[in-house]
Design a protein around this motif. Structure first.
Motif, short mmCIF file in Angstrom:
data_model
loop_
_atom_site.label_atom_id
_atom_site.label_comp_id
_atom_site.label_asym_id
_atom_site.label_seq_id
_atom_site.Cartn_x
_atom_site.Cartn_y
_atom_site.Cartn_z
N MET A 1 7.54 14.11 5.02
CA MET A 1 6.87 13.56 3.83
C MET A 1 6.39 12.13 4.06
SD MET A 1 6.71 15.69 1.32
CE MET A 1 6.67 17.24 2.15
N ASN A 2 6.54 11.70 5.35
CA ASN A 2 6.10 10.34 5.68
C ASN A 2 4.62 10.15 5.42
OD1 ASN A 2 8.00 8.62 6.30
ND2 ASN A 2 7.92 8.88 8.53
N PHE A 3 3.86 11.25 5.61
CA PHE A 3 2.42 11.10 5.47
C PHE A 3 2.03 10.77 4.02
CE2 PHE A 3 3.09 15.65 4.86
CZ PHE A 3 2.30 15.92 3.76
N ILE A 4 2.85 11.28 3.04
CA ILE A 4 2.54 10.96 1.63
C ILE A 4 2.74 9.46 1.42
CG2 ILE A 4 3.20 11.35 -0.78
CD1 ILE A 4 3.85 14.20 -0.04
N LYS A 5 3.87 8.95 1.97
CA LYS A 5 4.14 7.51 1.86
C LYS A 5 3.00 6.73 2.50
CE LYS A 5 9.10 6.94 2.22
NZ LYS A 5 10.07 6.69 3.28
N ASN A 6 2.56 7.20 3.68
CA ASN A 6 1.49 6.51 4.39
C ASN A 6 0.19 6.50 3.59
OD1 ASN A 6 3.03 5.80 6.52
ND2 ASN A 6 2.42 7.50 7.82
N ILE A 7 -0.13 7.66 2.99
CA ILE A 7 -1.37 7.73 2.20
C ILE A 7 -1.27 6.76 1.02
CG2 ILE A 7 -2.75 9.20 0.67
CD1 ILE A 7 -2.23 11.50 2.56
N LEU A 8 -0.11 6.78 0.34
CA LEU A 8 0.05 5.89 -0.83
C LEU A 8 -0.02 4.43 -0.40
CD1 LEU A 8 2.80 7.77 -2.87
CD2 LEU A 8 0.36 7.64 -3.34
N PHE A 9 0.50 4.16 0.79
CA PHE A 9 0.46 2.79 1.30
C PHE A 9 -0.99 2.34 1.49
CE2 PHE A 9 -0.14 0.24 5.13
CZ PHE A 9 0.57 -0.89 4.79
N VAL A 10 -1.80 3.23 2.07
CA VAL A 10 -3.19 2.86 2.33
C VAL A 10 -3.97 2.73 1.03
CG1 VAL A 10 -5.33 3.65 3.38
CG2 VAL A 10 -3.23 3.83 4.64
N ILE A 11 -3.67 3.62 0.09
CA ILE A 11 -4.39 3.59 -1.19
C ILE A 11 -4.09 2.29 -1.94
CG2 ILE A 11 -4.51 4.70 -3.46
CD1 ILE A 11 -4.10 7.34 -1.97
N GLY A 12 -2.89 1.77 -1.73
CA GLY A 12 -2.51 0.49 -2.33
C GLY A 12 -2.61 0.51 -3.85
N ASP A 13 -3.42 -0.43 -4.38
CA ASP A 13 -3.51 -0.57 -5.84
C ASP A 13 -4.45 0.45 -6.48
OD1 ASP A 13 -1.83 -2.67 -5.62
OD2 ASP A 13 -3.42 -4.16 -5.44
N LEU A 14 -5.02 1.32 -5.68
CA LEU A 14 -6.01 2.27 -6.24
C LEU A 14 -5.38 3.62 -6.58
CD1 LEU A 14 -8.87 1.39 -3.77
CD2 LEU A 14 -8.78 0.79 -6.18
N LYS A 15 -4.06 3.61 -6.82
CA LYS A 15 -3.36 4.88 -7.08
C LYS A 15 -3.92 5.59 -8.31
CE LYS A 15 0.91 3.69 -4.77
NZ LYS A 15 0.76 2.26 -4.52
N LYS A 16 -4.23 4.78 -9.35
CA LYS A 16 -4.73 5.37 -10.59
C LYS A 16 -6.03 6.14 -10.32
CE LYS A 16 -5.45 3.60 -15.15
NZ LYS A 16 -5.70 2.36 -15.84
N GLU A 17 -6.93 5.52 -9.57
CA GLU A 17 -8.21 6.17 -9.24
C GLU A 17 -7.96 7.42 -8.41
OE1 GLU A 17 -7.72 3.02 -9.19
OE2 GLU A 17 -9.37 2.04 -10.22
N PHE A 18 -6.94 7.33 -7.51
CA PHE A 18 -6.64 8.47 -6.66
C PHE A 18 -6.20 9.67 -7.51
CE2 PHE A 18 -3.43 10.62 -3.79
CZ PHE A 18 -4.39 11.23 -2.99
N PHE A 19 -5.33 9.40 -8.48
CA PHE A 19 -4.84 10.51 -9.31
C PHE A 19 -5.97 11.08 -10.19
CE2 PHE A 19 -0.71 8.57 -8.19
CZ PHE A 19 -0.25 9.67 -7.48
N LYS A 20 -6.94 10.24 -10.53
CA LYS A 20 -8.11 10.74 -11.27
C LYS A 20 -8.88 11.73 -10.40
CE LYS A 20 -9.54 7.06 -14.27
NZ LYS A 20 -10.41 5.92 -14.33
#
Ligand SMILES: Nc1ncnc2c1ncn2[C@@H]1O[C@H](COP(=O)(O)OP(=O)(O)OP(=O)(O)O)[C@@H](O)[C@H]1O
Length: 576
Positions: A1-20
C-alpha cells in the motif's frame, strides 16, 4: 500500500481536487455498468413469450440517454483529469525547483545534474502519463468490475462466485508481475538517467573529445550504455508480460468454467435461459475492464519508482536558517575557528580571520589551498563543520537566505552565462534594473564597447553557457553583473584572469572605485595587483600562515615572499 502513500504525497495539498476527479471516474464506471443492466432488461423482455414492444422501446431510449450522459460524463472526467494532472505536475515541478534552490551545494553536488533534470522532466512525466491515462483506466476497471459483480450476484450467486474465484486466482500473477516491474522499473529509470548523462557529456565535451582524439572511445562507451538501456527496456517489457498473459488466460478460463457450470445448472433447471444468456453477455463484459486494469496496474508500479526518486530528491538536506533577533551591524565578515571538509577531505582547519568593511582584503595561497572555498562558505554554499562565520556580528546561519544572497556580489572563476541575450544575462543581477543602470555597469566593466560592436548589441544571444563569446568577454559580463548588483559585499575570485592587460587595468580601476563602501575580498594569483592592500591572508596546508599588508608581507620571510619571487622569475623567463 506504499504506492497509495506515495501518490498522496505527490498530490500534496490537491487531495480535494483528486477526490473530485475520482468521483467523476466513479460515476463514469457506474454508468458503463448500468448500461449493461439495461441491455439485460431488453434481453429478458425479448425472451418472454410475448415481448412488450413498448417497454423495449422505452428501454432502448433509456439506453440512448444513458449513453449520451455517459459520453458527457466521460468527456467531463477526461477534462477534469487532464486539468488535475497538469496542475499536479506543475506544482510538483515547482516544488522540486524550489527544493533544489534551497539545497546546499554539498547536497546538490552529491548527484549529477542529469539526475535533477531526469527527476524534474522524466520522472514527473511518468507520473503525468500515469495520471492522465492509467488512473482513469484503473479506477473505471476497479469500479466496473465491482458494479458488474454485484449485479451478477443478484442474478445468480453461484456463477458470480465462480467468476470472483477466477479474479482472485490472478492475484498471485499480479503480485509477481509487480515485483518484476518494481525491480526492472528502477533499473530502467536509472539506465535512462545514465544515458542522458552520457549524452550530455558527449555533446558538452565534444571540443575536448575532438582535441584529444577521444571520440571513438567515448562513442564505444555511449554505445554500451545504449545497449544496456535497450536490454533493460526489453526486460521491463518482457518479464512481466507472460504473467499478465497468464492472468488474461485465467480470466478467460474462469469464464469458460462458469459457462460449464451455467450449462449444468441449466440442465438441472436451477437456471433459466434468460439468466444463462444474461450471464454470458454481462460476464464477458467483465473481462474487458479486468484486462485494462491489469496492464495499467503495472504502470502504477513503474510510476511508483519515479515517485520514490522524486521523494528521495525532496529529502536531500536543505539549508536551514536559525531564528534570531540580532541585527547585522555592518558588513564586516569574520571567521572564528572555522574548520571545513568536503565529505571526508579537510580543507580548512581552525581558521580565524576578519575581512573589514569599507576595505579590500585578499586571499593568497597555492592552488587548492581553500581560497575559493572560503568565498563559498561566506555565501553559504556549504555549511561549516566547526566554528562560526559572522557578517556584522551575526552568524550567517541566522541570516535569511534571500537577504544573505542579496548582500553578496560574486565574480566566480568560471563564468556561467544563461542561453539568453547579453542584456538579460546582465540583468539577472538586478531584477528591476533600468537600461541606463545596465549600460552604466557595462561601462565600468569595460564591456560596453564590444557589446555595441555586435550586430544585435545587447540583444545578442550568448548561446549555451556563452559559447558565442570569448573568455574575456564572458568575464567582463560577469563583472558587469557585480557592478549592477552593487551589493555591500563583493567577492572576486580570479575576476580578471581571462582579461588582456588593457582591460584588466581599466576594470581594476573600476573595482577599486567600487570598493569604497564595501567589503571586498579578492583572490588573485598575480600578486602584483594586490599592491596597496592592507589585509592579505596567506593560506597553506589548511591553515592561515601569514597575514598583513602587501608592503609587510613582501618583505617578511614566508610563503608570500616566495610566491612573489617565483612570479618575478616567471616574468623574466624566456625561451632560450
Ligand atoms: N566540491 C568539492 N568537493 C570536493 N572537494 C573539493 C570541492 N571543491 C574543491 N575541492 C577541493 O578542496 C580543495 C580547495 O579547493 P579550492 O577551490 O577552495 O582551492 P583554491 O585555493 O581556490 O584553488 P585555486 O587557486 O586552484 O582556485 C582542493 O583540494 C579541491 O580539490
Amino acid at each position: 500500500m506504499n504506492f497509495i502513500k506515495n501518490i498522496l504525497f505527490v498530490i500534496g495539498d490537491l487531495k480535494k481536487e483528486f477526490f473530485k476527479v475520482l468521483s467523476f471516474h466513479l460515476i463514469h464506471s457506474f454508468l458503463i455498468s448500468s448500461s449493461s443492466g439495461i441491455l439485460v432488461a431488453v434481453l429478458w423482455e425479448l425472451l418472454k413469450p410475448t415481448p412488450d414492444k413498448k417497454f423495449i422501446y422505452i428501454l432502448i431510449i433509456l439506453l440512448a440517454v444513458f449513453l449520451i450522459v455517459q459520453l458527457f460524463i466521460s468527456s467531463l472526467s477526461y477534462k477534469k483529469s487532464s486539468k488535475f494532472t497538469f496542475l499536479v505536475s506543475q506544482e510538483l515541478r515547482m516544488k522540486l525547483g524550489i527544493h533544489i534552490y534551497k539545497l546546499s551545494l554539498g547536497s546538490l553536488k552529491e548527484k549529477h545534474s542529469s539526475y535533477y533534470s531526469s527527476c524534474l522532466l522524466q520522472d514527473v512525466r511518468i507520473f503525468e502519463n500515469f495520471f492522465s491515462h492509467s488512473i482513469p483506466n484503473i479506477i473505471s476497471g476497479v469500479f466496473s468490475v465491482f458494479f458488474i459483480l454485484i449485479f451478477l450476484y443478484f442474478l445468480d450467486y453461484r456463477l458470480a462466485f465462480i467468476l470472483t474465484l477466477g479474479i482472485f486466482l490472478i492475484v498471485p500473477f499480479i503480485y509477481f508481475a509487480n515485483l518484476i516491474v518494481m525491480y526492472f522499473g528502477k533499473k530502467h529509470i536509472e539506465a535512462k538517467e545514465e544515458m542522458s548523462r552520457h549524452f550530455l557529456e558527449y555533446c558538452e565535451g565534444m571540443k575536448y573529445l575532438k582535441s584529444f582524439n577521444y571520440i571513438h572511445k567515448k562513442y564505444i562507451d555511449l554505445e554500451k550504455i545504449l545497449k544496456d538501456f535497450k536490454s533493460k527496456s526489453f526486460k521491463l517489457e518482457m518479464f512481466p508480460g507472460p504473467l499478465i498473459l497468464l492472468s488474461f488466460i485465467f480470466c478467460e478460463l474462469a469464464f469458460l468454467f462458469m459457462i460449464l457450470y451455467a450449462l449444468k445448472y441449466f440442465e438441472d433447471k436451477t437456471l433459466s435461459i434468460t439468466f444463462l444468456m444474461s450471464f454470458l453477455i454481462i460476464g464477458y463484459r467483465l473481462l474487458e475492464p479486468i484486462k485494462v486494469f491489469l496492464v495499467d496496474f503495472l504502470e502504477l508500479k513503474y510510476m511508483n519508482n519515479a515517485i520514490i526518486r522524486i521523494k528521495e530528491l525532496l529529502e536531500l538536506q536543505t539549508i536551514k536558517v536559525r531564528k534570531s533577533n540580532k541585527e547585522i551591524k555592518n558588513y564586516e565578515i569574520s571567521f572564528e575557528n572555522v574548520s571545513f571538509s568536503y565529505k571526508n577531505k579537510e580543507v580548512l582547519k581552525n581558521i580565524s580571520l576578519t575581512f573589514p568593511c569599507n576595505n579590500i582584503s585578499a586571499l593568497v595561497g597555492l592552488s587548492g589551498e581553500g581560497k575559493t572555498t572560503i568565498l563559498s562558505l561566506i555565501a553559504r554554499f556549504w555549511d561549516i563543520d566547526k566554528g562560526e562565520i559572522k557578517i556584522g556580528g551575526k552568524n550567517i546561519k541566522e541570516i535569511p537566505l534571500e537577504s544573505l544572497y542579496s548582500s553578496i556580489s560574486q565574480v566566480f572563476q568560471e563564468v556561467y552565462l544563461f542561453d539568453d541575450t547579453i542584456y538579460n544575462n546582465i540583468k539577472i543581477a538586478k531584477e528591476n534594473a533600468t537600461e541606463k543602470e545596465i549600460v552604466e555597469a557595462c561601462k565600468k566593466a569595460n564591456c560596453l564597447q564590444f557589446i555595441e560592436k555586435l550586430e544585435k548589441g545587447f540583444e545578442t544571444k550568448v548561446g549555451e553557457k556563452g559559447v558565442n563569446l570569448s573568455g574575456g568577454e564572458k568575464q567582463r559580463i560577469s563583472i558587469a553583473r557585480a557592478f549592477l548588483k552593487d551589493a555591500p559585499i563583493l567577492l572576486l575570485d580570479e575576476a580578471t584572469s581571462s582579461l588582456d592587460s588593457i582591460n584588466e587595468y581599466f576594470i581594476q580601476e573600476s573595482i577599486y572605485k567600487l570598493t569604497k563602501n564595501k567589503t571586498v575580498i579578492i583572490i588573485a594569483h598575480k600578486l602584483k595587483i594586490l599592491k596597496g592592500i592592507e589585509n592579505i591572508y596567506v593560506l597553506h596546508n589548511k591553515e592561515l600562515v601569514q597575514r598583513g599588508s602587501f608592503e609587510v608581507l613582501s618583505k617578511s620571510e614566508g610563503l608570500f615572499k616566495e610566491l612573489l619571487s617565483y612570479q618575478d622569475r616567471s616574468l623574466n623567463w624566456e625561451i632560450s
